[in-house]
Motif scaffolding. Structure first.
Motif, PDB file in Angstrom:
ATOM      1  N   ASN A   1     -29.299  -9.808 -20.393  1.00 58.55           N
ATOM      2  CA  ASN A   1     -28.003  -9.143 -20.283  1.00 58.55           C
ATOM      3  C   ASN A   1     -28.241  -7.661 -20.038  1.00 58.55           C
ATOM      4  O   ASN A   1     -29.272  -7.115 -20.442  1.00 58.55           O
ATOM      5  N   ILE A   2     -27.273  -7.018 -19.381  1.00 67.97           N
ATOM      6  CA  ILE A   2     -27.322  -5.561 -19.262  1.00 67.97           C
ATOM      7  C   ILE A   2     -26.170  -4.988 -20.069  1.00 67.97           C
ATOM      8  O   ILE A   2     -25.037  -5.479 -20.006  1.00 67.97           O
TER       9      ILE A   2
ATOM     10  N   LEU B   1     -27.843   2.828 -24.833  1.00 71.96           N
ATOM     11  CA  LEU B   1     -29.257   2.796 -25.188  1.00 71.96           C
ATOM     12  C   LEU B   1     -29.374   2.035 -26.507  1.00 71.96           C
ATOM     13  O   LEU B   1     -29.377   2.614 -27.588  1.00 71.96           O
ATOM     14  N   LEU B   2     -29.425   0.732 -26.394  1.00 77.65           N
ATOM     15  CA  LEU B   2     -29.517  -0.093 -27.602  1.00 77.65           C
ATOM     16  C   LEU B   2     -30.745   0.324 -28.409  1.00 77.65           C
ATOM     17  O   LEU B   2     -31.744   0.740 -27.852  1.00 77.65           O
ATOM     18  N   PRO B   3     -30.669   0.275 -29.750  1.00 81.12           N
ATOM     19  CA  PRO B   3     -29.641  -0.410 -30.544  1.00 81.12           C
ATOM     20  C   PRO B   3     -28.358   0.389 -30.797  1.00 81.12           C
ATOM     21  O   PRO B   3     -27.505  -0.061 -31.560  1.00 81.12           O
ATOM     22  N   ALA B   4     -28.201   1.544 -30.181  1.00 82.98           N
ATOM     23  CA  ALA B   4     -26.965   2.311 -30.362  1.00 82.98           C
ATOM     24  C   ALA B   4     -25.812   1.658 -29.605  1.00 82.98           C
ATOM     25  O   ALA B   4     -25.994   1.145 -28.496  1.00 82.98           O
ATOM     26  N   TYR B   5     -24.636   1.684 -30.196  1.00 82.43           N
ATOM     27  CA  TYR B   5     -23.377   1.303 -29.535  1.00 82.43           C
ATOM     28  C   TYR B   5     -23.381  -0.125 -28.979  1.00 82.43           C
ATOM     29  O   TYR B   5     -23.146  -0.356 -27.802  1.00 82.43           O
TER      30      TYR B   5
ATOM     31  N   THR C   1     -29.862 -13.128 -27.419  1.00 77.17           N
ATOM     32  CA  THR C   1     -30.142 -13.869 -28.650  1.00 77.17           C
ATOM     33  C   THR C   1     -28.808 -14.136 -29.345  1.00 77.17           C
ATOM     34  O   THR C   1     -27.769 -13.618 -28.921  1.00 77.17           O
ATOM     35  N   PRO C   2     -28.800 -14.938 -30.424  1.00 73.36           N
ATOM     36  CA  PRO C   2     -27.521 -15.218 -31.081  1.00 73.36           C
ATOM     37  C   PRO C   2     -26.770 -13.980 -31.560  1.00 73.36           C
ATOM     38  O   PRO C   2     -25.542 -13.955 -31.581  1.00 73.36           O
ATOM     39  N   GLY C   3     -27.476 -12.920 -31.954  1.00 68.78           N
ATOM     40  CA  GLY C   3     -26.821 -11.689 -32.401  1.00 68.78           C
ATOM     41  C   GLY C   3     -26.358 -10.865 -31.216  1.00 68.78           C
ATOM     42  O   GLY C   3     -27.105 -10.662 -30.254  1.00 68.78           O
ATOM     43  N   LEU C   4     -25.126 -10.367 -31.259  1.00 66.47           N
ATOM     44  CA  LEU C   4     -24.547  -9.614 -30.141  1.00 66.47           C
ATOM     45  C   LEU C   4     -25.359  -8.361 -29.845  1.00 66.47           C
ATOM     46  O   LEU C   4     -25.521  -7.490 -30.713  1.00 66.47           O
ATOM     47  N   ASP C   5     -25.863  -8.274 -28.615  1.00 63.00           N
ATOM     48  CA  ASP C   5     -26.613  -7.095 -28.143  1.00 63.00           C
ATOM     49  C   ASP C   5     -27.806  -6.764 -29.040  1.00 63.00           C
ATOM     50  O   ASP C   5     -28.169  -5.606 -29.197  1.00 63.00           O
TER      51      ASP C   5
END
Length: 197
Positions: A110-111, A115-119, A144-148
């Motif tokens: 996914n895109i 800048l993950l894990p932020a926002y 993965t099962p956890g969002l973003d």
């Protein structure tokens, strides 16, 4: 050159990142071919773009299914019919079930416009501006099962300007998304990155 990996793209709207991936896949030495585009909205403009490129399309409405799981099972059936190796989420505005994400673990990316894990989640640009951060950007990550929450594959950064609005920042980040996503998919299909728990 080994056989190109078969890739499906999941969209909900115009599919601008989808367009960038289709364009990249035109190159003879690109290790992926786009074999299908799926949407949860039959009216998604991106489906027309895919059809004009001769790419198979499919759409299913959540309202036709009693549960999210039933929808995701039907989606998996479409993807398996296309015999896909990898899935790219490109503005697919639907949270997938854990059984779906686990079934495709390491094969779905996914895109996300931060800048993950932020926002994580929505309204990323407004939240970044509210926090007065100096830079923003985008991340391609495994689904993965956890969002973003999946492991990051690649990131691109842009400066946040003093007069930025959520729209101007989004536009600058989107330019980077269109460069980053094809590069991340190239790394994945070439075997240069793999999912690690």
């Amino acid at each position: 050159m080994s056989l190109k990996k078969r890739v499906a793209i999941l969209i909900s709207g115009r599919g601008s990142n989808m367009g960038a991936l289709i364009e990249a896949a035109r190159a003879p030495d690109y290790p992926a071919q786009i074999v299908g585009v799926f949407s949860n909205r039959a009216a998604a403009p991106g489906l027309d773009v895919a059809r004009s490129e001769g790419i198979a399309t499919a759409s299913l409405a959540q309202s036709r299914f009693e549960t999210r799981q039933a929808f995701d099972d039907a989606l998996t059936a479409v993807l398996e019919e296309w015999d896909v190796d990898f899935i790219c989420l490109a503005g697919f505005m639907r949270i997938l079930t854990p059984s779906f994400t686990n079934h495709w673990l390491g094969r779905a990316i996914n895109i996300h416009p931060s800048l993950l894990p932020a926002y994580k989640g929505l309204d990323t640009h407004a939240r970044a501006l509210a926090d007065q951060v100096s830079e923003a950007g985008c991340t391609v990550h495994f689904v993965t099962p956890g969002l973003d929450e999946g492991p990051s594959i690649a990131q691109a950064r842009v400066p946040v300007l003093s007069d930025d609005t959520p729209d101007t920042l989004a536009a600058r980040v989107l330019e980077q998304e269109h460069l980053l996503y094809p590069e991340a998919l190239r790394l994945l299909c070439a075997g240069d990155v793999t999912y690690r728990r």
